[in-house]
Design an enzyme around this catalytic site. Structure first.
Site, PDB file in Angstrom:
ATOM      1  N   ASP A  62      -2.819  13.099  -3.335  1.00 18.56           N
ATOM      2  CA  ASP A  62      -3.789  12.788  -2.271  1.00 18.56           C
ATOM      3  C   ASP A  62      -4.406  14.098  -1.792  1.00 18.56           C
ATOM      4  O   ASP A  62      -4.081  14.597  -0.720  1.00 18.56           O
ATOM      5  CB  ASP A  62      -3.066  12.063  -1.127  1.00 18.56           C
ATOM      6  N   LYS A  64      -7.698  14.488  -1.465  1.00 14.36           N
ATOM      7  CA  LYS A  64      -8.985  14.172  -0.837  1.00 14.36           C
ATOM      8  C   LYS A  64     -10.060  15.163  -1.276  1.00 14.36           C
ATOM      9  O   LYS A  64     -10.729  15.817  -0.465  1.00 14.36           O
ATOM     10  CB  LYS A  64      -8.868  14.117   0.679  1.00 14.36           C
ATOM     11  N   ASP A  67     -15.605  18.440  -3.065  1.00 12.42           N
ATOM     12  CA  ASP A  67     -16.381  19.672  -3.272  1.00 12.42           C
ATOM     13  C   ASP A  67     -17.508  19.396  -4.275  1.00 12.42           C
ATOM     14  O   ASP A  67     -17.774  18.242  -4.626  1.00 12.42           O
ATOM     15  CB  ASP A  67     -15.419  20.772  -3.766  1.00 12.42           C
TER      16      ASP A  67
END
Ligand code: XMP
Length: 216
Positions: A62, A64, A67
């Site tokens: 995880d 997240k 970019d």
């Protein structure tokens, strides 16, 4: 390995001590469908903890990821090389950024899941108004699934209707107030539980109790 709903439980080990995380994973003895790792554990124990956790089942990273596409690919490659079976990325960075995670996942035979509406109260400020668009973005990009809030079962049900065949992982059960059974009834394929399990006196018994709630 792709996530397959059996117990339907994913345990988030947000611990700052690798030994403690491994000890809980061992105690769980594979009753959960996956272990989820996040920055608190990776930053304190290092990426190699994923290899050790993998002995106890699937691991979801995880991270997240949010970019530009090139950086997303590099981050995902590190997670998959370390042994992660799936990555969680944000959708708000755009379809090219999400696609980079999905493409990297498929190189390793792994999965990518896209965050839609998060489980915490602040998610209503920016993410909620765009949640359905994020679901559609994930679907079009070819994501294996999405993340949607167990804390708002009515929103989870709406998201389920738009998610098609994508799997839904629902965090927010336990400490954040979400209920396991309601999340599954609303259309989640898996619930994610962190503090409700690793913070319990007996994490194995706590995990078993969540699994029992899902069977009822
Ligand atoms: P607790 O202790 O609240 O831990 O059960 C939940 C775990 O899940 C993560 N989390 C999320 N991850 N979208 C995500 O991708 C979300 O909406 C979300 N809500 C919680 C949290 O970081 C922790 O690891």
């Amino acid at each position: 390995m792709p996530l397959v709903p059996r117990s339907r439980l994913i345990v988030a080990l947000d611990l700052m001590d690798g030994y403690e995380a491994l000890s809980i994973a061992e105690k769980l003895g594979g009753i959960a469908d996956a272990i989820k790792v996040n920055y608190p554990l990776i930053l304190s124990a290092g990426l190699d903890i994923i290899k050790d956790l993998k002995k106890h089942g699937n691991v979801v990273a995880d991270f997240k990821v949010a970019d530009i596409p090139n950086t997303n690919s590099l981050i995902c490659a590190q997670a998959f090389k370390a042994g992660a079976d799936a990555i969680i990325c944000h959708g708000f960075a755009g379809s090219d950024s999400v696609k980079a995670c999905i493409d990297e996942a498929s190189k390793y035979g792994c999965e990518a899941y896209v965050v839609t509406e998060m489980s915490h109260p602040g998610a209503v400020e920016f993410l909620q108004p765009h949640a359905f668009e994020l679901v559609e973005l994930a679907r079009r990009a070819g994501a294996s699934g999405i993340i949607a809030p167990a804390t708002r079962p009515e929103r989870l049900a709406d998201i389920r209707r738009k998610a098609g065949k994508m799997k839904i992982l629902a965090p927010g059960v336990g400490a954040q107030g979400g209920e396991a059974r309601r999340a599954i009834d609303a259309g989640a394929d898996f619930i994610i539980v962190g503090r409700g399990i690793y913070g319990a006196d007996d994490p194995y018994e706590a995990a078993l109790e969540f699994i029992e709630q899902l069977r009822r």
